[in-house]
Design an enzyme around this catalytic site. Structure first.
Site, PDB file in Angstrom:
ATOM      1  N   CYS A 130     -40.743  16.289   6.638  1.00  0.00           N
ATOM      2  CA  CYS A 130     -41.647  16.198   7.777  1.00  0.00           C
ATOM      3  C   CYS A 130     -43.061  16.568   7.328  1.00  0.00           C
ATOM      4  CB  CYS A 130     -41.170  17.110   8.913  1.00  0.00           C
ATOM      5  SG  CYS A 130     -42.115  16.893  10.440  1.00  0.00           S
ATOM      6  N   THR A 382     -34.018  20.629  34.999  1.00  0.00           N
ATOM      7  CA  THR A 382     -33.650  19.414  35.721  1.00  0.00           C
ATOM      8  C   THR A 382     -34.637  19.175  36.854  1.00  0.00           C
ATOM      9  OG1 THR A 382     -31.898  18.269  36.948  1.00  0.00           O
ATOM     10  CG2 THR A 382     -32.083  20.651  37.277  1.00  0.00           C
ATOM     11  N   TYR A 383     -34.839  17.920  37.153  1.00  0.00           N
ATOM     12  CA  TYR A 383     -35.660  17.527  38.297  1.00  0.00           C
ATOM     13  C   TYR A 383     -34.777  16.803  39.318  1.00  0.00           C
ATOM     14  CZ  TYR A 383     -39.157  18.467  34.735  1.00  0.00           C
ATOM     15  OH  TYR A 383     -39.896  19.071  33.739  1.00  0.00           O
ATOM     16  N   ASN A 384     -33.442  16.833  39.047  1.00  0.00           N
ATOM     17  CA  ASN A 384     -32.459  16.173  39.917  1.00  0.00           C
ATOM     18  C   ASN A 384     -32.762  14.690  40.091  1.00  0.00           C
ATOM     19  OD1 ASN A 384     -30.869  18.557  40.546  1.00  0.00           O
ATOM     20  ND2 ASN A 384     -32.649  19.237  41.714  1.00  0.00           N
ATOM     21  N   THR A 394     -27.438  16.429  37.374  1.00  0.00           N
ATOM     22  CA  THR A 394     -27.339  15.952  35.981  1.00  0.00           C
ATOM     23  C   THR A 394     -26.666  16.967  35.061  1.00  0.00           C
ATOM     24  OG1 THR A 394     -29.536  16.834  35.428  1.00  0.00           O
ATOM     25  CG2 THR A 394     -29.431  14.570  36.256  1.00  0.00           C
ATOM     26  N   GLU A 459     -37.940  11.638  30.542  1.00  0.00           N
ATOM     27  CA  GLU A 459     -36.509  11.958  30.469  1.00  0.00           C
ATOM     28  C   GLU A 459     -36.008  11.914  29.028  1.00  0.00           C
ATOM     29  OE1 GLU A 459     -34.683  10.489  34.685  1.00  0.00           O
ATOM     30  OE2 GLU A 459     -35.641   8.927  33.478  1.00  0.00           O
TER      31      GLU A 459
END
Length: 488
Positions: A130, A382-384, A394, A459
């Site tokens: 890297c 999570t943002y559902n 999720t 996401e």
């Protein structure tokens, strides 16, 4: 908490901050400097990531005041805002935890000197070729007074750091092979020995940077304009733009998703959601026996070894990177190709929560707590939502991703049904996961685009955070177990 003090000897460094270069702009000033022989650089890439449209990344800080505030604090502390932070800005809660932890590991009081910390960062990131992170820490190493001779190669560094090379190699590629004998070798090396506290600090740094290299490749992070590989002085071919406009990222390049591909895959999200619903119903109706659960784990572990990570056969590191580590041919790939078996590590026997956390906190105060918060943040974030769908639980999907990574490293949770993984993670997703975690330098844009075609880039960045933290925890578990066995 106090900042650690750098050695008094300082080495000159000509690196620029972002503002040194980006605030040049107007056609007239460019022309006026032409006669003076001033060359104005322009970026080689379009934005912080090769995989994610620049406008999506930059839009985050414009609409989210919390993200903007975090960016400002990071710039004030470091004098720069790197592209990793910009991409992580999709998830400000996580970014805040990540930057706090990394700052503590590199800047605050701890067992290791500042130049040792950055050199270990170089060793760890070089292991995965890297160059982006290697160059970043080469500059930081020099700024805190590191000896430039160490940068000629690992053999030019102190024996104490050279001894760390074997641990670096095993942790990066086959952590299940780590034993208490490896730990004893480092702690009883006479005048070049490590203390337990120093070793814990080194292990946390190695695992942090192995996993951060995975994130860097997994999200296609590009070097900043002031970094090696981030700019060119060749004039652009677009006559309608000022060089400075392009250097400041004000180009009008179009970034559109592959709409045709999305149309062909319409229903991908709905299918995945239906599978999650069916699995939940099966959970409620019946529970598999412990014998069946163990069989499913072994089956998934074996199958994960057979997943091909990339099309190309070899990825030969450049001399600039390979000089910072030994045995470049050593990797996860040759292990799986020979058909060797990964032993099973039962979390019920040694876990982060019950064992690793307390060991780190005892020998390197506060770090165990910071790492735990970071792990929990990535796992529970999570943002559902799933693509355009809202109010979606999720947790099942997040757990499948986390446990699949640990499964590849032989780590088993007795209470998890590994049959769910094949239901929720398709082949293209598994290829991406394994490449990004085991051979991140081979991650390609095509791999990134081939999974979850209907999902948002934010996401997919969330997935990369899960992969990064799951990998770090897996490496830590093996290292801390070996240290515990040595101590007992």
């Amino acid at each position: 908490m106090r900042h650690a003090v750098a050695p008094t000897e300082h080495v000159g460094n000509n690196s620029f901050t972002v503002t040194d270069l980006i605030k040049i702009c107007t056609h007239c000033e460019r022309l006026s400097k032409k006669d003076l022989g001033v060359r104005i650089p322009r970026p080689l890439g379009n934005g912080p990531s090769r995989f994610i449209p620049e406008k999506e990344i930059l839009q985050v800080s414009k609409v989210d005041t919390r993200t903007q505030s975090i960016f400002e604090d990071a710039f004030a502390a470091l004098g720069r805002l790197d592209n990793i932070s910009l991409v992580m800005g999709f998830h400000p809660q996580y970014l805040e935890s990540f930057l706090r932890t990394q700052h503590y590991l590199l800047q605050m009081d701890g067992p290791l000197s500042l130049h040792y910390r950055h050199y270990i960062g170089i060793m760890a990131t070089a292991r995965h070729q890297c160059s982006y992170l290697v160059n970043l820490h080469v500059n930081d190493f020099l700024q805190v007074g590191g000896d430039p001779k160490w940068l000629n190669g690992l053999d030019g560094a102190p024996q104490k750091l050279q001894h760390l090379g074997e641990l670096n190699k095993i942790l990066a590629h086959r952590p299940w092979l780590l034993t208490k004998e490896h730990i004893e070798h480092l702690l009883k090396a006479e005048e070049h020995s490590w203390s337990l506290a120093e070793l814990i600090h080194a292990v946390v740094l190695l695992t942090h940077y192995h996993s951060l290299a995975s994130f860097t490749f997994g999200c296609g992070i590009t070097p900043e304009i002031h970094c090696d590989g981030g700019h060119t002085f060749r004039p652009p071919s677009l006559s309608q733009y000022c060089v400075c406009d392009i250097a400041n990222g004000n180009s009008h390049a179009n970034h559109y998703d592959d709409l045709l591909g999305n149309q062909e895959l319409s229903g991908e999200v709905e299918v995945l959601m239906e599978k999650m619903k069916q699995l939940q119903e099966c959970r409620d109706e019946e529970e598999a026996s412990q014998e069946e659960m163990a069989t499913r784990f072994e089956r998934e572990k074996t199958e994960s070894m057979l997943v091909v990570t990339a099309e190309d056969e070899e990825c030969v590191p450049s001399r600039d990177v390979s000089r910072h580590f030994e045995d470049p041919s050593y990797g996860y790939k040759d292990f799986s190709r020979r058909g060797e078996h990964v032993p099973t590590f039962r979390v019920q026997d040694y876990s982060w929560e019950d064992h690793g956390f307390s060991l780190v906190n005892r020998l390197y105060p506060d770090v165990g707590q910071m790492l735990d918060e970071k792990f929990q943040m990535a796992y529970n974030l999570t943002y559902n939502t799933m693509a355009t769908h809202k109010d979606v639980d999720t947790s099942m999907l997040r757990r499948a991703v986390w446990n699949y990574i640990h499964c590849m490293f032989g780590i088993r949770y007795d209470d998890y049904d590994y049959g769910e993984i094949n239901q929720l993670l398709d082949r293209s997703f598994k290829i991406y996961i394994k490449t990004m975690v085991c051979s991140p330098e081979k991650t390609t844009k095509r791999m990134y685009e081939s999974f979850w075609r209907q999902f948002q880039h934010s996401e997919k960045v969330h997935v990369n955070l899960l992969l990064m933290e799951a990998r770090m925890q897996a490496e830590l578990l093996y290292a801390l177990r070996a240290i515990t066995r040595y101590m007992t």
